[in-house]
Write a protein that holds these residues in place. Structure first.
Motif, PDB file in Angstrom:
ATOM      1  N   VAL A  26      72.942  -8.991 -82.647  1.00 40.52           N
ATOM      2  CA  VAL A  26      72.509  -9.975 -82.053  1.00 40.52           C
ATOM      3  C   VAL A  26      71.073  -9.438 -81.838  1.00 40.52           C
ATOM      4  O   VAL A  26      71.107  -8.744 -80.830  1.00 40.52           O
ATOM      5  N   LEU A  27      70.207 -10.617 -81.789  1.00 42.71           N
ATOM      6  CA  LEU A  27      68.564 -10.402 -81.562  1.00 42.71           C
ATOM      7  C   LEU A  27      68.359 -11.324 -80.440  1.00 42.71           C
ATOM      8  O   LEU A  27      68.709 -12.570 -80.569  1.00 42.71           O
ATOM      9  N   VAL A  28      67.884 -10.940 -79.253  1.00 48.05           N
ATOM     10  CA  VAL A  28      67.347 -12.004 -78.253  1.00 48.05           C
ATOM     11  C   VAL A  28      65.988 -11.560 -78.008  1.00 48.05           C
ATOM     12  O   VAL A  28      65.741 -10.544 -77.631  1.00 48.05           O
ATOM     13  N   THR A  29      65.298 -12.438 -78.353  1.00 53.95           N
ATOM     14  CA  THR A  29      63.791 -12.454 -77.971  1.00 53.95           C
ATOM     15  C   THR A  29      63.672 -12.982 -76.345  1.00 53.95           C
ATOM     16  O   THR A  29      64.228 -13.842 -76.242  1.00 53.95           O
ATOM     17  N   GLY A  30      62.654 -12.121 -75.818  1.00 56.98           N
ATOM     18  CA  GLY A  30      62.519 -12.522 -74.448  1.00 56.98           C
ATOM     19  C   GLY A  30      63.812 -12.025 -73.425  1.00 56.98           C
ATOM     20  O   GLY A  30      64.017 -12.538 -72.429  1.00 56.98           O
ATOM     21  N   GLY A  31      64.419 -10.943 -74.036  1.00 55.26           N
ATOM     22  CA  GLY A  31      65.705 -10.490 -73.501  1.00 55.26           C
ATOM     23  C   GLY A  31      65.432  -9.672 -72.343  1.00 55.26           C
ATOM     24  O   GLY A  31      66.714  -9.134 -71.967  1.00 55.26           O
ATOM     25  N   SER A  32      64.312  -9.434 -71.951  1.00 59.22           N
ATOM     26  CA  SER A  32      64.144  -8.782 -70.781  1.00 59.22           C
ATOM     27  C   SER A  32      64.256  -9.501 -69.328  1.00 59.22           C
ATOM     28  O   SER A  32      64.206  -8.608 -68.369  1.00 59.22           O
TER      29      SER A  32
ATOM     30  N   GLN B  65      75.771 -10.878 -70.975  1.00 59.74           N
ATOM     31  CA  GLN B  65      76.952 -11.329 -71.759  1.00 59.74           C
ATOM     32  C   GLN B  65      77.327 -10.832 -73.132  1.00 59.74           C
ATOM     33  O   GLN B  65      78.684 -10.634 -73.315  1.00 59.74           O
ATOM     34  N   LEU B  66      76.408 -10.726 -73.920  1.00 61.39           N
ATOM     35  CA  LEU B  66      76.794 -10.554 -74.886  1.00 61.39           C
ATOM     36  C   LEU B  66      77.119  -8.941 -75.481  1.00 61.39           C
ATOM     37  O   LEU B  66      77.961  -8.793 -76.221  1.00 61.39           O
ATOM     38  N   HIS B  67      76.592  -8.329 -74.453  1.00 62.40           N
ATOM     39  CA  HIS B  67      77.050  -6.931 -74.503  1.00 62.40           C
ATOM     40  C   HIS B  67      78.397  -6.648 -73.845  1.00 62.40           C
ATOM     41  O   HIS B  67      79.232  -5.935 -74.580  1.00 62.40           O
ATOM     42  N   ARG B  68      78.910  -7.349 -73.015  1.00 64.80           N
ATOM     43  CA  ARG B  68      80.078  -7.281 -72.506  1.00 64.80           C
ATOM     44  C   ARG B  68      81.257  -7.944 -73.366  1.00 64.80           C
ATOM     45  O   ARG B  68      82.388  -7.350 -73.419  1.00 64.80           O
ATOM     46  N   ALA B  69      80.691  -8.736 -74.304  1.00 66.02           N
ATOM     47  CA  ALA B  69      81.523  -9.136 -75.633  1.00 66.02           C
ATOM     48  C   ALA B  69      81.751  -8.360 -76.588  1.00 66.02           C
ATOM     49  O   ALA B  69      82.346  -8.698 -77.589  1.00 66.02           O
ATOM     50  N   GLY B  70      80.775  -7.254 -76.755  1.00 68.59           N
ATOM     51  CA  GLY B  70      80.972  -6.197 -77.602  1.00 68.59           C
ATOM     52  C   GLY B  70      80.174  -6.477 -78.824  1.00 68.59           C
ATOM     53  O   GLY B  70      80.187  -5.600 -79.878  1.00 68.59           O
TER      54      GLY B  70
ATOM     55  N   VAL C  60      76.562  -5.888 -80.615  1.00 64.35           N
ATOM     56  CA  VAL C  60      75.403  -4.850 -81.015  1.00 64.35           C
ATOM     57  C   VAL C  60      74.182  -5.606 -80.603  1.00 64.35           C
ATOM     58  O   VAL C  60      73.639  -6.516 -81.341  1.00 64.35           O
ATOM     59  N   VAL C  61      73.429  -5.517 -79.668  1.00 62.61           N
ATOM     60  CA  VAL C  61      72.415  -6.221 -78.968  1.00 62.61           C
ATOM     61  C   VAL C  61      71.278  -5.766 -79.184  1.00 62.61           C
ATOM     62  O   VAL C  61      70.963  -4.212 -78.936  1.00 62.61           O
ATOM     63  N   SER C  62      70.245  -6.350 -79.582  1.00 63.45           N
ATOM     64  CA  SER C  62      68.783  -6.035 -79.621  1.00 63.45           C
ATOM     65  C   SER C  62      68.012  -6.888 -78.839  1.00 63.45           C
ATOM     66  O   SER C  62      68.385  -8.222 -78.883  1.00 63.45           O
ATOM     67  N   VAL C  63      66.786  -6.365 -78.472  1.00 61.88           N
ATOM     68  CA  VAL C  63      65.975  -7.097 -77.708  1.00 61.88           C
ATOM     69  C   VAL C  63      64.182  -7.102 -78.008  1.00 61.88           C
ATOM     70  O   VAL C  63      63.958  -5.716 -78.453  1.00 61.88           O
ATOM     71  N   ILE C  64      63.707  -7.893 -78.351  1.00 62.75           N
ATOM     72  CA  ILE C  64      62.166  -7.894 -78.574  1.00 62.75           C
ATOM     73  C   ILE C  64      61.753  -8.789 -77.378  1.00 62.75           C
ATOM     74  O   ILE C  64      62.032  -9.710 -77.221  1.00 62.75           O
ATOM     75  N   ALA C  65      60.713  -8.147 -76.634  1.00 63.67           N
ATOM     76  CA  ALA C  65      59.905  -8.554 -75.467  1.00 63.67           C
ATOM     77  C   ALA C  65      58.693  -7.971 -75.479  1.00 63.67           C
ATOM     78  O   ALA C  65      58.444  -6.951 -76.090  1.00 63.67           O
TER      79      ALA C  65
ATOM     80  N   HIS D 243      69.425  -1.894 -78.205  1.00 58.97           N
ATOM     81  CA  HIS D 243      68.243  -1.722 -78.893  1.00 58.97           C
ATOM     82  C   HIS D 243      67.078  -2.482 -78.811  1.00 58.97           C
ATOM     83  O   HIS D 243      66.927  -3.615 -78.856  1.00 58.97           O
ATOM     84  N   VAL D 244      65.953  -1.603 -78.318  1.00 61.83           N
ATOM     85  CA  VAL D 244      64.739  -2.431 -77.863  1.00 61.83           C
ATOM     86  C   VAL D 244      63.518  -2.346 -78.646  1.00 61.83           C
ATOM     87  O   VAL D 244      63.264  -1.114 -79.218  1.00 61.83           O
ATOM     88  N   ARG D 245      62.685  -3.354 -78.858  1.00 65.30           N
ATOM     89  CA  ARG D 245      61.414  -3.100 -79.479  1.00 65.30           C
ATOM     90  C   ARG D 245      60.413  -3.841 -78.683  1.00 65.30           C
ATOM     91  O   ARG D 245      60.574  -5.119 -78.237  1.00 65.30           O
ATOM     92  N   GLY D 246      59.150  -3.324 -78.089  1.00 69.04           N
ATOM     93  CA  GLY D 246      58.171  -4.052 -77.773  1.00 69.04           C
ATOM     94  C   GLY D 246      57.120  -4.860 -78.587  1.00 69.04           C
ATOM     95  O   GLY D 246      56.609  -4.198 -79.331  1.00 69.04           O
ATOM     96  N   ALA D 247      57.152  -5.992 -78.434  1.00 72.72           N
ATOM     97  CA  ALA D 247      56.216  -6.672 -79.558  1.00 72.72           C
ATOM     98  C   ALA D 247      56.016  -8.248 -78.964  1.00 72.72           C
ATOM     99  O   ALA D 247      56.695  -8.756 -78.111  1.00 72.72           O
ATOM    100  N   ASP D 248      55.025  -8.679 -79.355  1.00 77.21           N
ATOM    101  CA  ASP D 248      54.429 -10.305 -78.715  1.00 77.21           C
ATOM    102  C   ASP D 248      54.832 -11.108 -79.932  1.00 77.21           C
ATOM    103  O   ASP D 248      54.720 -11.219 -80.970  1.00 77.21           O
TER     104      ASP D 248
END
Length: 280
Positions: free
Chosen positions: A12-18, A28-33, A35-40, A57-62
């Motif tokens: 699962v990818l969440v933009t603005g997830g920080s 909440q996704l992490h607690r549900a098990g 695999v969470v990625s974030v782009i912010a 899993h984190v990536r810095g991007a606009d």
């Protein structure tokens, strides 16, 4: 896709997830098990997330940079597999009177809120189409359901997200990809705290009719709605009622808003910029 989504093991990818709603979705996704990625944006919030949640899993991007989004999504897919669910939470807001906002304010909010959503969708879509499975959830706003005084720049960008979701739902459903649009009212987030000092009195009067929701409540509603394949998520009763009124009695809604605005203007002190004193 059909049935209820099982988040366990799902990329699962969440933009603005920080920050804000996005950060609560990550938790909440992490607690549900999942695999969470974030782009912010690579700022203090993202660095804090990196240190506090090393298994995210984190990536810095606009999000306004389509090429940067494509690269970040490709790197995440290579690292943990194709994205199967996307939540677009990156957004900005700068309220103000239409004549006081700069043209750049209008462009910036459209770039982040609408094009940032579009770039994320286009980056993950090839993998979802290939798999014949996926969920896309875009956070619009109650200000994407009706015009709100003071949101001349913000509102149209959220209306655009609403329109995009309506088209995507039709186009992607035959390919097994569900699309959910979310319309929260004010939410108690750092973004709202930054925005409040800039709100015209008329906007504060309108916003005061609904108490801000907690990010926890909104994120939980988003996950329930997305998980069950709903096309629309409105986390609170008042906004759901408002949506029905906008569709069935728009003139009534206009009259109510006009009364709130008129009362707020009666209480507002005169602006010396618009009523200058005559020089002696």
């Amino acid at each position: 896709m059909s049935g209820r989504t099982d988040w366990s093991g799902r990329h699962v990818l969440v933009t603005g997830g920080s920050s804000g709603i996005g950060l609560e979705l990550v938790r909440q996704l992490h607690r549900a098990g999942a695999v969470v990625s974030v782009i912010a944006l690579d700022d203090t919030d993202l660095r804090r997330l990196r240190s506090s949640a090393p298994d995210v899993h984190v990536r810095g991007a606009d999000v306004t940079d389509a090429a940067a989004m494509d690269l970040a999504v490709a790197e995440l897919a290579a690292e943990v597999g194709p994205v199967r669910s996307l939540f677009t939470s990156a957004g900005i807001s700068k309220p103000g009177y239409v004549q006081d906002l700069e043209l750049g304010d209008f462009r910036a909010q459209m770039e982040v809120n609408y094009f940032g959503t579009l770039h994320a969708v286009r980056a993950v879509l090839p993998g979802m189409l290939q798999a014949g499975d996926g969920t896309i959830t875009c956070i619009s706003s109650a200000a994407g359901l009706l015009g709100v005084f003071g949101y001349a720049a913000y509102g149209p960008s959220k209306f655009a997200v609403r329109g995009l979701c309506a088209v995507l739902r039709q186009e992607l459903k035959p390919h097994g990809v569900s699309v959910t649009a979310v319309y929260p009212p004010d939410v108690d987030t750092p973004q709202l705290a930054m925005e409040e000092p800039l709100q015209p009195p008329e906007l504060r009067a309108i916003s005061g009719t609904i108490k801000p929701l907690t990010p926890q409540r909104v994120a939980a509603a988003i996950l329930r709605g997305t998980g069950s394949g709903r096309s629309t998520v409105i986390p609170d009763f008042q906004t759901r009622a408002l949506r029905r009124l906008v569709g069935t009695a728009p003139q009534f809604v206009d009259r109510v808003l006009d009364r709130i605005i008129a009362k707020a203007r009666q209480r507002k002190p005169a602006d010396p910029r618009r009523n200058p004193r005559p020089t002696p």
